[in-house]
Design a protein around this motif. Structure first.
Motif, PDB file in Angstrom:
ATOM      1  N   ALA A 285      13.478 -19.699  52.870  1.00 17.57           N
ATOM      2  CA  ALA A 285      13.428 -21.309  54.001  1.00 17.57           C
ATOM      3  C   ALA A 285      12.716 -22.116  53.979  1.00 17.57           C
ATOM      4  CB  ALA A 285      13.936 -20.154  55.429  1.00 17.57           C
ATOM      5  N   LEU A 286      11.518 -21.435  53.826  1.00 17.11           N
ATOM      6  CA  LEU A 286      10.061 -22.668  53.390  1.00 17.11           C
ATOM      7  C   LEU A 286      10.191 -23.376  52.545  1.00 17.11           C
ATOM      8  CD1 LEU A 286       7.653 -21.533  55.592  1.00 17.11           C
ATOM      9  CD2 LEU A 286       8.547 -23.328  56.091  1.00 17.11           C
ATOM     10  N   ASP A 287      10.192 -22.511  51.693  1.00 16.07           N
ATOM     11  CA  ASP A 287      10.662 -23.590  50.552  1.00 16.07           C
ATOM     12  C   ASP A 287      11.436 -24.193  49.597  1.00 16.07           C
ATOM     13  OD1 ASP A 287       9.845 -23.057  47.169  1.00 16.07           O
ATOM     14  OD2 ASP A 287      12.502 -22.149  46.559  1.00 16.07           O
ATOM     15  N   THR A 288      12.284 -24.375  50.177  1.00 12.39           N
ATOM     16  CA  THR A 288      13.727 -24.815  50.323  1.00 12.39           C
ATOM     17  C   THR A 288      13.733 -26.115  51.477  1.00 12.39           C
ATOM     18  OG1 THR A 288      15.938 -23.221  50.252  1.00 12.39           O
ATOM     19  CG2 THR A 288      16.216 -25.319  50.656  1.00 12.39           C
ATOM     20  N   LEU A 289      13.018 -25.578  52.184  1.00 13.97           N
ATOM     21  CA  LEU A 289      13.032 -27.245  52.770  1.00 13.97           C
ATOM     22  C   LEU A 289      12.001 -27.832  52.680  1.00 13.97           C
ATOM     23  CD1 LEU A 289      13.727 -28.481  56.377  1.00 13.97           C
ATOM     24  CD2 LEU A 289      11.895 -26.829  57.137  1.00 13.97           C
ATOM     25  N   SER A 290      10.565 -27.541  51.896  1.00 13.35           N
ATOM     26  CA  SER A 290       9.738 -28.122  51.942  1.00 13.35           C
ATOM     27  C   SER A 290      10.319 -28.760  50.089  1.00 13.35           C
ATOM     28  CB  SER A 290       8.000 -27.336  51.125  1.00 13.35           C
ATOM     29  OG  SER A 290       9.158 -27.099  49.413  1.00 13.35           O
ATOM     30  N   ALA A 291      11.788 -28.942  49.543  1.00 13.09           N
ATOM     31  CA  ALA A 291      11.859 -30.243  48.624  1.00 13.09           C
ATOM     32  C   ALA A 291      12.500 -31.353  49.297  1.00 13.09           C
ATOM     33  CB  ALA A 291      12.626 -29.468  48.349  1.00 13.09           C
ATOM     34  N   ASP A 292      12.491 -31.315  50.681  1.00 10.31           N
ATOM     35  CA  ASP A 292      12.853 -32.759  51.452  1.00 10.31           C
ATOM     36  C   ASP A 292      11.551 -33.415  51.535  1.00 10.31           C
ATOM     37  OD1 ASP A 292      15.184 -31.120  51.135  1.00 10.31           O
ATOM     38  OD2 ASP A 292      15.245 -30.280  53.148  1.00 10.31           O
ATOM     39  N   ALA A 293      12.574 -34.525  51.683  1.00  7.33           N
ATOM     40  CA  ALA A 293      11.282 -35.328  52.004  1.00  7.33           C
ATOM     41  C   ALA A 293      11.277 -35.850  53.545  1.00  7.33           C
ATOM     42  CB  ALA A 293      11.054 -36.528  50.610  1.00  7.33           C
ATOM     43  N   THR A 294      11.288 -34.988  54.043  1.00 10.66           N
ATOM     44  CA  THR A 294      11.181 -35.770  55.638  1.00 10.66           C
ATOM     45  C   THR A 294       9.830 -34.279  57.038  1.00 10.66           C
ATOM     46  OG1 THR A 294      12.740 -33.135  56.312  1.00 10.66           O
ATOM     47  CG2 THR A 294      14.401 -35.425  55.410  1.00 10.66           C
ATOM     48  N   TYR A 295       9.901 -35.117  57.313  1.00  7.46           N
ATOM     49  CA  TYR A 295       8.380 -35.245  58.446  1.00  7.46           C
ATOM     50  C   TYR A 295       8.401 -33.506  58.545  1.00  7.46           C
ATOM     51  CZ  TYR A 295       6.050 -33.509  62.368  1.00  7.46           C
ATOM     52  OH  TYR A 295       4.642 -33.318  63.216  1.00  7.46           O
ATOM     53  N   PHE A 296       9.939 -32.713  58.497  1.00  6.44           N
ATOM     54  CA  PHE A 296       9.924 -31.063  58.450  1.00  6.44           C
ATOM     55  C   PHE A 296       9.568 -30.565  57.471  1.00  6.44           C
ATOM     56  CE2 PHE A 296      11.446 -31.783  62.833  1.00  6.44           C
ATOM     57  CZ  PHE A 296      10.769 -31.351  63.467  1.00  6.44           C
ATOM     58  N   GLY A 297       9.799 -30.925  56.051  1.00  3.11           N
ATOM     59  CA  GLY A 297       9.842 -30.792  55.051  1.00  3.11           C
ATOM     60  C   GLY A 297       8.294 -31.519  54.108  1.00  3.11           C
ATOM     61  N   PHE A 298       7.522 -31.744  55.200  1.00  3.73           N
ATOM     62  CA  PHE A 298       6.305 -32.010  55.027  1.00  3.73           C
ATOM     63  C   PHE A 298       4.823 -31.308  55.809  1.00  3.73           C
ATOM     64  CE2 PHE A 298       7.257 -37.099  53.890  1.00  3.73           C
ATOM     65  CZ  PHE A 298       7.467 -36.919  53.652  1.00  3.73           C
ATOM     66  N   LEU A 299       6.090 -31.504  56.462  1.00  2.00           N
ATOM     67  CA  LEU A 299       5.509 -29.335  56.914  1.00  2.00           C
ATOM     68  C   LEU A 299       5.788 -27.735  56.330  1.00  2.00           C
ATOM     69  CD1 LEU A 299       6.541 -29.410  61.316  1.00  2.00           C
ATOM     70  CD2 LEU A 299       3.684 -30.643  60.156  1.00  2.00           C
ATOM     71  N   ALA A 300       6.534 -27.681  56.202  1.00  2.50           N
ATOM     72  CA  ALA A 300       7.294 -26.836  55.586  1.00  2.50           C
ATOM     73  C   ALA A 300       5.626 -26.622  53.949  1.00  2.50           C
ATOM     74  CB  ALA A 300       8.350 -27.131  54.884  1.00  2.50           C
ATOM     75  N   ALA A 301       5.621 -27.969  53.292  1.00  3.05           N
ATOM     76  CA  ALA A 301       5.007 -28.603  52.040  1.00  3.05           C
ATOM     77  C   ALA A 301       3.872 -28.282  52.931  1.00  3.05           C
ATOM     78  CB  ALA A 301       4.828 -29.642  51.370  1.00  3.05           C
TER      79      ALA A 301
END
Length: 401
Positions: A285-301
């Motif tokens: 789930a974190l791998d998918t979310l980290s591809a988003d240019a959003t605040y929580f995507g950045f937290l996942a990255a």
């Protein structure tokens, strides 16, 4: 009237139309043109116009058909427009203001935060309800801190209405006291299931807002039927504050699909699963979310020690597409209003229509606004869009007046 209606229909997408239609229908009502009003005001949600429509119905339709409409206008939690006065006079003369309807309006007035209206409504309640109304007014004046007195009240539906509302209001200021009063009254007052769920939901939510240690216990007490997304989000926050990852995961799992699949709760669900030892599912789930240019995507990255997914997107708009969009009547209209110095109307036209455009057209609108050196309009066009990576348009660096 037919010509006016046709004109409004022909210009339905113009910003002035809604205001003009309302003014016209109000004018029909004030002049007593009942047939025209019944013909052209169907489906209106404007309260003043509805009052005129019911006035017209009183003149043209059977009383049995008009009565429920008039009662619906009267039974609101606030003062009605003056246009309703003739309707209410007719309703009173027809015996349509029943004791039950009066109590319903008292309930709605309290819910809407208009306790002063209940002084007027006291004229319509049954004699045996006057004591209940006085109890409610007194409790409201005391901010419901003396709801313990309700243990001495007769066990009637009015007691449930007053205490259910009062406990919810009290919870906002003192959730602990509301919790104690709830337990002292629950064997005495017979609430409906809906009332009980609402009481417990408010107590639990305001306990979470105040970060009380009893929050999770109170969350568990809320019936499943009363667990809204708003409550579940506070439940998850309370779990985060207490580092109770099982509670976090449980609260998120109970959310609706829309809430659960938001960036925020996808991230925190992944963190909770990591803490609970569910590595594979959490990392996926974190791998998918980290591809988003959003605040929580950045937290996942950050959590995965990866670079942020900040990749500027190419709008992919050709000059031909932009020219065709510019030639649409709406864009010409906005330009004409702007050229005439009617800037506010030009902006209203833009805002009204852009909100209704599909994503592809909103992108074209942003492109046109950028070309015309109107970054403010470009940003507005992209606000409701998924085009988050059009950084040059969303965050313009150069602007020349």
């Amino acid at each position: 009237p037919a010509e006016m209606s046709a004109f409004l229909d022909a210009h339905a997408d113009w910003a002035f139309t809604a205001g003009l239609r309302r003014s016209w229908l109000v004018a029909l009502g004030k002049s007593g043109r009942w047939d025209d009003l019944l013909t052209y005001a169907g489906g209106t949600t404007d309260e003043e116009i509805q009052c005129y429509v019911v006035q017209a119905a009183i003149q043209r339709k059977p009383a049995t058909e008009v009565l429920p409409q008039a009662q619906a206008l009267w039974a609101v939690g606030k003062s009605a427009p003056d246009a309703c006065d003739p309707v209410f006079a007719w309703l009173r003369k027809a015996g349509g203001i029943t004791h039950d309807l009066a109590w319903l309006r008292i309930n709605r007035a309290m819910q809407a935060g208009h306790p002063g209206l209940t002084v007027y409504l006291a004229h319509f309640v049954a004699p045996h309800d006057k004591a209940w109304l006085e109890r409610w007014q007194q409790q409201d004046q005391q901010n419901y801190v003396r709801l313990d007195r309700a243990r001495q009240w007769p066990n009637q539906p009015q007691a449930g209405d007053i205490t259910a509302f009062g406990l919810q209001r009290l919870a906002r200021k003192d959730a602990d006291l509301a919790w104690r009063y709830y337990h002292s009254l629950k064997g005495k007052i017979q609430w409906t299931e809906q009332q009980r769920a609402a009481i417990l939901r408010e107590i639990a939510q305001w306990s979470a807002v105040a970060n009380m240690p009893e929050t999770l216990e109170r969350m568990q007490a809320v019936p499943v039927s009363g667990r809204t997304d708003g409550l579940l989000e506070w439940w998850a926050r309370a779990g985060l504050a207490a580092a109770n990852w099982a509670e976090v995961s449980q609260a998120i799992a109970a959310m609706s699909d829309v809430a659960r699949n938001s960036d925020r709760w996808r991230y925190w669900d992944s963190v909770a699963r990591l803490k609970l030892g569910e590595q594979d599912r959490a990392m996926a789930a974190l791998d998918t979310l980290s591809a988003d240019a959003t605040y929580f995507g950045f937290l996942a990255a950050d959590l995965l020690n990866r670079p942020y997914a900040i990749c500027a997107q190419d709008p992919g708009i050709t000059p031909q597409e932009l020219t065709a969009f510019h030639d649409q009547p709406l864009m010409r209209r906005v330009e004409a209003l702007q050229a005439a110095g009617l800037t506010s109307w030009a902006r209203r036209e833009w805002n009204l229509n852009v909100k209704q455009m599909p994503a592809v057209e909103r992108r074209l609108a942003a492109a046109l606004a950028t070309e015309q050196n109107r970054p403010d309009l470009a940003i507005l066009a992209l606000t409701a869009s998924e085009d988050r990576s059009l950084y040059e348009w969303r965050f313009p660096l150069n602007f020349s007046a």
